[in-house]
Design an enzyme around this catalytic site. Structure first.
Site, PDB file in Angstrom:
ATOM      1  N   ILE A 102       0.930  -1.112  -0.330  1.00  0.00           N
ATOM      2  CA  ILE A 102       0.179   0.026  -0.024  1.00  0.00           C
ATOM      3  C   ILE A 102       1.165   1.330   0.389  1.00  0.00           C
ATOM      4  O   ILE A 102       1.834   1.509   0.700  1.00  0.00           O
ATOM      5  CB  ILE A 102      -0.322   0.455   0.679  1.00  0.00           C
ATOM      6  CG1 ILE A 102      -1.734   1.299   1.445  1.00  0.00           C
ATOM      7  CG2 ILE A 102      -0.189  -0.406   2.435  1.00  0.00           C
ATOM      8  CD1 ILE A 102      -3.630   1.185   2.322  1.00  0.00           C
ATOM      9  N   CYS A 103       0.378   2.028  -0.745  1.00  0.00           N
ATOM     10  CA  CYS A 103       1.298   3.474  -0.968  1.00  0.00           C
ATOM     11  C   CYS A 103       2.572   3.302  -1.279  1.00  0.00           C
ATOM     12  O   CYS A 103       3.199   2.654  -2.019  1.00  0.00           O
ATOM     13  CB  CYS A 103       0.734   4.649   0.248  1.00  0.00           C
ATOM     14  SG  CYS A 103       1.960   6.006   0.420  1.00  0.00           S
ATOM     15  N   GLY A 104       3.781   3.532  -0.184  1.00  0.00           N
ATOM     16  CA  GLY A 104       4.759   3.945  -0.904  1.00  0.00           C
ATOM     17  C   GLY A 104       5.522   2.363  -0.552  1.00  0.00           C
ATOM     18  O   GLY A 104       6.106   2.055  -1.653  1.00  0.00           O
ATOM     19  N   THR A 106       4.101   0.203  -2.275  1.00  0.00           N
ATOM     20  CA  THR A 106       4.109  -0.552  -4.028  1.00  0.00           C
ATOM     21  C   THR A 106       5.785  -0.768  -4.021  1.00  0.00           C
ATOM     22  O   THR A 106       5.514  -1.192  -5.606  1.00  0.00           O
ATOM     23  CB  THR A 106       2.881   0.025  -4.266  1.00  0.00           C
ATOM     24  OG1 THR A 106       3.337   1.855  -4.741  1.00  0.00           O
ATOM     25  CG2 THR A 106       1.255   0.374  -3.371  1.00  0.00           C
ATOM     26  N   ALA A 154      -2.720  -0.816  -2.798  1.00  0.00           N
ATOM     27  CA  ALA A 154      -3.322  -0.104  -3.283  1.00  0.00           C
ATOM     28  C   ALA A 154      -2.718   1.706  -3.150  1.00  0.00           C
ATOM     29  O   ALA A 154      -1.598   1.735  -2.385  1.00  0.00           O
ATOM     30  CB  ALA A 154      -4.805  -0.543  -1.837  1.00  0.00           C
TER      31      ALA A 154
END
Length: 190
Positions: A102-104, A106, A154
């Site tokens: 999720i977020c960074g 990824t 996400a």
């Protein structure tokens, strides 16, 4: 045998990104949630809380647990993903283990090459472009959450959708509980 989710973290993890998943998984679904980092040194969350990882990365077998989760941190934007994390994610994926970012977080999945050939999302189009080895532009989807081939992604703005997709991977037999969790969080946005 108890199911397990491993939160694989670097310093300054974003509290809101993993909290809905960790809280619901443990309290409502009876899933063990453990935290891990490269060296198990204490971390400070973005919210300023102290977090003591329970495991060192080297202690994890790539097949350990039903799901590995990589939360965001501003540090993912400041430097390339640490090589030990990238290698561990590659090894887990090679064994068919489920992984979520999720977020960074990824960016770590992108660095491991896990997003080059499958549908995925992140914070915004172009966010992953500077990650060495990332070539999955054509598979990027502008969505709240994407689950494809055992990989969940996400943006940092979608922690509830992320939690829901992760729980579907770990506990699909608990469909009623997952629906109840989503409905409970959705009341806040009604």
């Amino acid at each position: 045998m108890t199911q397990r989710i491993v939160l694989l973290m670097i310093d300054r993890p974003a509290d809101w990104e993993y909290a809905p998943l960790a809280g619901a998984a443990h309290a409502w679904f009876g899933i063990d949630v453990v935290s891990a980092s490269i060296d198990a040194a204490p971390l400070t969350t973005m919210g300023g809380l102290s977090l003591q990882p329970q495991r060192r990365l080297a202690e994890l077998d790539p097949g350990d647990g039903e799901l590995w989760v990589v939360p965001g941190s501003p540090l993912w934007d400041e430097a390339p993903a640490p090589a030990p994390i990238v290698q561990a994610l590659r090894e887990r994926a090679a064994r068919g283990g489920a992984i979520a970012g999720i977020c960074g977080g990824t960016r770590a999945l992108a660095a491991a090459g896990l997003l080059n050939e499958r549908a995925h999302t992140s914070n915004e189009p172009g966010y992953l472009d500077a990650v060495p080895g990332y070539s999955g532009h054509a598979h990027y989807r502008e969505q709240a959450c994407v689950s494809a081939g055992g990989i969940v992604t996400a943006p940092g703005t979608s922690p509830v959708s992320f939690a829901e997709a992760c729980l579907w991977l770990v506990a699909p037999e608990q469909a009623d509980g997952i629906a109840q969790m989503r409905a409970m969080f959705a009341r806040d946005f009604a």
